[in-house]
Design a protein around this motif. Structure first.
Motif, PDB file in Angstrom:
ATOM      1  N   LEU A 138      37.780  20.920  39.428  1.00 41.94           N
ATOM      2  CA  LEU A 138      37.763  22.143  40.252  1.00 41.94           C
ATOM      3  C   LEU A 138      36.399  22.820  40.210  1.00 41.94           C
ATOM      4  N   LYS A 139      35.586  22.417  39.247  1.00 45.05           N
ATOM      5  CA  LYS A 139      34.200  22.897  39.190  1.00 45.05           C
ATOM      6  C   LYS A 139      33.256  21.868  39.816  1.00 45.05           C
ATOM      7  N   ARG A 145      38.360  24.990  28.059  1.00 42.66           N
ATOM      8  CA  ARG A 145      38.344  24.662  29.486  1.00 42.66           C
ATOM      9  C   ARG A 145      37.455  25.629  30.257  1.00 42.66           C
ATOM     10  N   GLU A 187      48.254  34.857  31.620  1.00 41.31           N
ATOM     11  CA  GLU A 187      49.385  33.927  31.567  1.00 41.31           C
ATOM     12  C   GLU A 187      48.864  32.539  31.197  1.00 41.31           C
ATOM     13  N   PRO A 188      49.696  31.737  30.504  1.00 41.38           N
ATOM     14  CA  PRO A 188      49.271  30.363  30.210  1.00 41.38           C
ATOM     15  C   PRO A 188      49.106  29.586  31.514  1.00 41.38           C
ATOM     16  N   THR A 189      48.026  28.868  31.656  1.00 46.36           N
ATOM     17  CA  THR A 189      47.782  28.165  32.922  1.00 46.36           C
ATOM     18  C   THR A 189      47.541  26.666  32.719  1.00 46.36           C
ATOM     19  N   ARG A 233      38.255  27.626  49.086  1.00 46.79           N
ATOM     20  CA  ARG A 233      39.705  27.657  48.845  1.00 46.79           C
ATOM     21  C   ARG A 233      40.468  26.783  49.836  1.00 46.79           C
ATOM     22  N   CYS A 240      36.153  17.022  43.165  1.00 46.99           N
ATOM     23  CA  CYS A 240      37.231  17.995  43.245  1.00 46.99           C
ATOM     24  C   CYS A 240      38.492  17.344  43.824  1.00 46.99           C
ATOM     25  N   ILE A 259      37.010  31.236  33.245  1.00 46.89           N
ATOM     26  CA  ILE A 259      38.077  32.250  33.294  1.00 46.89           C
ATOM     27  C   ILE A 259      39.257  31.855  32.404  1.00 46.89           C
ATOM     28  N   MET A 294      53.887  31.427  37.569  1.00 48.28           N
ATOM     29  CA  MET A 294      53.518  31.146  36.185  1.00 48.28           C
ATOM     30  C   MET A 294      52.028  31.349  35.922  1.00 48.28           C
ATOM     31  N   GLY A 295      51.249  31.412  36.953  1.00 49.98           N
ATOM     32  CA  GLY A 295      49.829  31.709  36.752  1.00 49.98           C
ATOM     33  C   GLY A 295      48.883  30.541  36.973  1.00 49.98           C
ATOM     34  N   SER A 296      49.409  29.283  36.908  1.00 54.05           N
ATOM     35  CA  SER A 296      48.474  28.151  36.993  1.00 54.05           C
ATOM     36  C   SER A 296      47.832  28.012  38.376  1.00 54.05           C
ATOM     37  N   TYR A 303      40.450  20.637  35.360  1.00 58.52           N
ATOM     38  CA  TYR A 303      39.676  21.866  35.541  1.00 58.52           C
ATOM     39  C   TYR A 303      38.220  21.546  35.880  1.00 58.52           C
ATOM     40  N   THR A 319      37.565  37.866  39.825  1.00 54.72           N
ATOM     41  CA  THR A 319      37.898  36.444  39.988  1.00 54.72           C
ATOM     42  C   THR A 319      38.273  36.093  41.430  1.00 54.72           C
ATOM     43  N   ARG A 320      38.221  37.077  42.326  1.00 57.72           N
ATOM     44  CA  ARG A 320      38.479  36.866  43.760  1.00 57.72           C
ATOM     45  C   ARG A 320      39.953  36.586  44.065  1.00 57.72           C
ATOM     46  N   LEU A 321      40.827  36.869  43.100  1.00 60.46           N
ATOM     47  CA  LEU A 321      42.259  36.743  43.412  1.00 60.46           C
ATOM     48  C   LEU A 321      42.698  37.936  44.253  1.00 60.46           C
ATOM     49  N   PHE A 340      43.052  33.301  31.918  1.00 55.12           N
ATOM     50  CA  PHE A 340      44.025  34.268  32.430  1.00 55.12           C
ATOM     51  C   PHE A 340      44.994  34.702  31.331  1.00 55.12           C
ATOM     52  N   LEU A 385      30.725  32.551  41.448  1.00 56.33           N
ATOM     53  CA  LEU A 385      31.736  32.060  40.494  1.00 56.33           C
ATOM     54  C   LEU A 385      31.367  30.708  39.871  1.00 56.33           C
ATOM     55  N   LYS A 386      30.246  30.156  40.307  1.00 56.60           N
ATOM     56  CA  LYS A 386      29.872  28.820  39.828  1.00 56.60           C
ATOM     57  C   LYS A 386      29.664  28.800  38.308  1.00 56.60           C
ATOM     58  N   SER A 411      38.545  29.078  41.810  1.00 54.13           N
ATOM     59  CA  SER A 411      37.426  28.135  41.743  1.00 54.13           C
ATOM     60  C   SER A 411      36.319  28.581  42.701  1.00 54.13           C
ATOM     61  N   HIS A 412      35.095  28.161  42.399  1.00 55.10           N
ATOM     62  CA  HIS A 412      33.978  28.525  43.298  1.00 55.10           C
ATOM     63  C   HIS A 412      33.935  27.622  44.528  1.00 55.10           C
ATOM     64  N   ILE A 413      34.762  26.592  44.520  1.00 56.82           N
ATOM     65  CA  ILE A 413      34.804  25.689  45.673  1.00 56.82           C
ATOM     66  C   ILE A 413      35.694  26.310  46.762  1.00 56.82           C
TER      67      ILE A 413
END
Lengths: 242, 263
Positions: free
Chosen positions: A102-103, A146, A83-85, B105, B7, A79, B92-94, A99, A50-52, A81, A74-75, B101-103
């Motif tokens: 973000l796409k 999502r 943890e709840p996001t 960063r 976005c 994903i 928290m992860g969010s 979301y 996921t590139r994190l 996760f 990643l297009k 995202s693919h956009i």
């Protein structure tokens, strides 16, 4: 063509080796499980895909695009996760809109891209509900819905059923396996729960940062002459599973 | 191009939704500067004499002097609050949703800062309206010109806050940042007293205040409210935004984020 390909991944946190020559391939249209105990390196694999996390050594290809070219790779990936996001103050619809944006999708495009899934996953009545009013199972469904925005080809889920009751867990698994059967979707399901694996799944077993088996579950059972995945796991790792 | 527009729209939409849902956040952001304006300044008004200094062309009251500083205070504290939320989101992860995202960063982070800047601008304008009814009036031109300046200044402070959030490993460390970064940044500036007045009392504090980026932000807002353009301030703020954005982007690169999340 493969949905996901990991080639010779090595990864360290400071001097500690976390992944050691990890390789596996998820063919298109496959429900694939990455199975391992806590601390085996599953979430590190997930972070790299996921590139994190930044790749240190090896290659990741998603739908034949290198993760280094993340804007293409990643297009078509959704994903979920561990943890709840979700933003609990927003409604389900607003979370989906966010979301989708973000796409790169407009609000209308976002809902249109999942209009069938909203009904199939049973959330059409909940779209305008504030997310914090939903129970854990429904929140997870929203996260999966999502992740399906924009006609995904690959879904990555990191221990998505942790904390859910048995019914919610298997409802989600059944729904996703059906999606894999009926669409061109592939799924990477990361878990430590052995009862979530069925014989038709693809599987990679990870132990102490290394992949110790990578095959189809049914072939694996035949190869080691065992009746369940946990027996195979215990045989390979010599670890007791309680 | 449409992808980037959608976005940015989505990120700003979410920030505005959160802002309007959390009414207490709106009021608490206003209470702090209003306390300074309505209570603190009353005592100082008689004790502090202010000479005629640019951009002022006549003697002004102390309340009039501190209004630009209090606008800056709103931007500063809002930027830091948004930074606090970034740490919370990361824990928290969010935040992972945004970063996976693919956009690009950096574009996503810029949109996040812009969204916070829009919210801060709404709060700053509300404060100026209240100040107007309290008797601190500027020209209509000043009010119009100050909107983009406030937005721009807020971007600078948000970028600095974003960088801070990238170096803070845990939410608990944020209190340290409040004490060692935010309060000194506010008090060691021209927000509450003119620099010449500080110079009279302490050369050391004067020198620190003259190098404080927040001083330039406050002065930029002050000059604009009086429809005056200070080129030096503008250039300094332009350099500040480039530098702080760069720091924020480096702070949120995958290589750096993973280090924090593991420790």
């Amino acid at each position: 063509m493969s949905a996901l390909e990991l080639n010779n991944i090595n990864f360290k946190y400071d001097e500690k080796i976390v992944l050691n020559d990890v390789s596996f391939i998820i063919p298109n249209n496959t429900f694939f499980v990455l199975l391992g105990l806590n601390g085996a390196g599953k979430s590190t694999v997930f972070g790299l895909i996921t590139r994190l996390l930044t790749l240190q050594d090896g290659e990741v290809f998603i739908n034949n695009h290198s993760i280094k070219n993340y804007q293409k790779a990643l297009k078509s990936v959704g994903i979920v996760f561990q943890e709840p996001t979700l933003d609990l103050d927003l409604t389900v619809r607003q979370n989906l809109y966010y979301y989708g944006s973000l796409k790169g999708l407009s609000f209308n495009e976002t809902l249109n891209s999942i209009k069938d899934e909203i009904i199939n996953i049973g959330l059409e009545e909940k779209l305008d509900t504030i997310t914090k009013e939903l129970n854990g199972g429904h929140r997870r469904r929203v996260e999966i819905l999502r992740a399906l925005i924009a006609k995904r080809k690959l879904l990555l889920l990191d221990e998505p059923t942790v904390g859910l009751d048995v019914k919610s867990r298997f409802d989600i698994l059944t729904y996703l396996r059906k999606l894999v059967e009926t669409t061109d979707l592939s799924v990477l399901w990361i878990t430590h729960l052995f009862d979530e694996v069925v014989s038709s799944d693809g599987i990679a077993i990870i132990n102490n940062g290394s992949i110790i088996e990578d095959s189809e579950v049914s072939l694996l059972l035949k190869k080691y002459n065992k009746t369940s995945v946990d027996e195979v796991f215990q045989y390979l790792t010599k670890k007791e599973i309680k | 191009m449409m992808i980037y527009f959608n976005c940015a729209k989505g990120i700003i939409y979410k920030e505005l939704l959160r802002f309007f849902k959390q009414k207490s956040r709106f009021f608490s952001a206003l209470v702090r500067p209003l306390l300074w304006l309505l209570i603190f300044s009353v005592g100082f008004k008689s004790a502090l004499g202010l000479a005629i200094i640019p951009p002022y062309e006549t003697y002004i009251t102390y309340e009039t002097y501190i209004v630009p500083g209090l606008v800056g205070m709103i931007l500063l504290f809002n930027g830091m609050q948004s930074s606090l939320m970034m740490i919370f989101d990361r824990e928290m992860g969010s935040m992972k949703i945004l970063l996976s995202s693919h956009i690009n960063r950096n574009f996503l982070l810029f949109c996040k800062m812009l969204a916070t800047a829009i919210v801060s601008t709404i709060q700053a304008i509300t404060f100026l309206i209240i100040a107007y009814f309290y008797g601190i009036e500027m020209s209509l031109q000043g009010y119009i010109l100050v909107i983009p300046v406030v937005l721009f200044s807020s971007l600078v402070l948000n970028a600095m806050a974003l960088f801070l959030s990238s170096v803070i490993k845990q939410l608990e460390n944020f209190a340290t940042v409040m004490n060692f970064v935010i309060f000194p940044m506010f008090f060691l500036s021209s927000a509450l007293y003119p620099l010449w007045k500080i110079k009279d009392s302490s050369i050391v504090i004067y020198t620190i205040s003259s190098y404080n980026p927040f001083t330039y932000i406050v002065e930029f807002i002050r000059f604009t409210l009086y429809s005056k353009f200070d080129f030096t301030n503008f250039v300094i703020i332009l350099l500040l935004i480039i530098f702080s954005l760069l720091l924020a982007f480096i702070g949120y690169s995958s290589k750096n984020i993973f280090k924090k999340s593991r420790k």
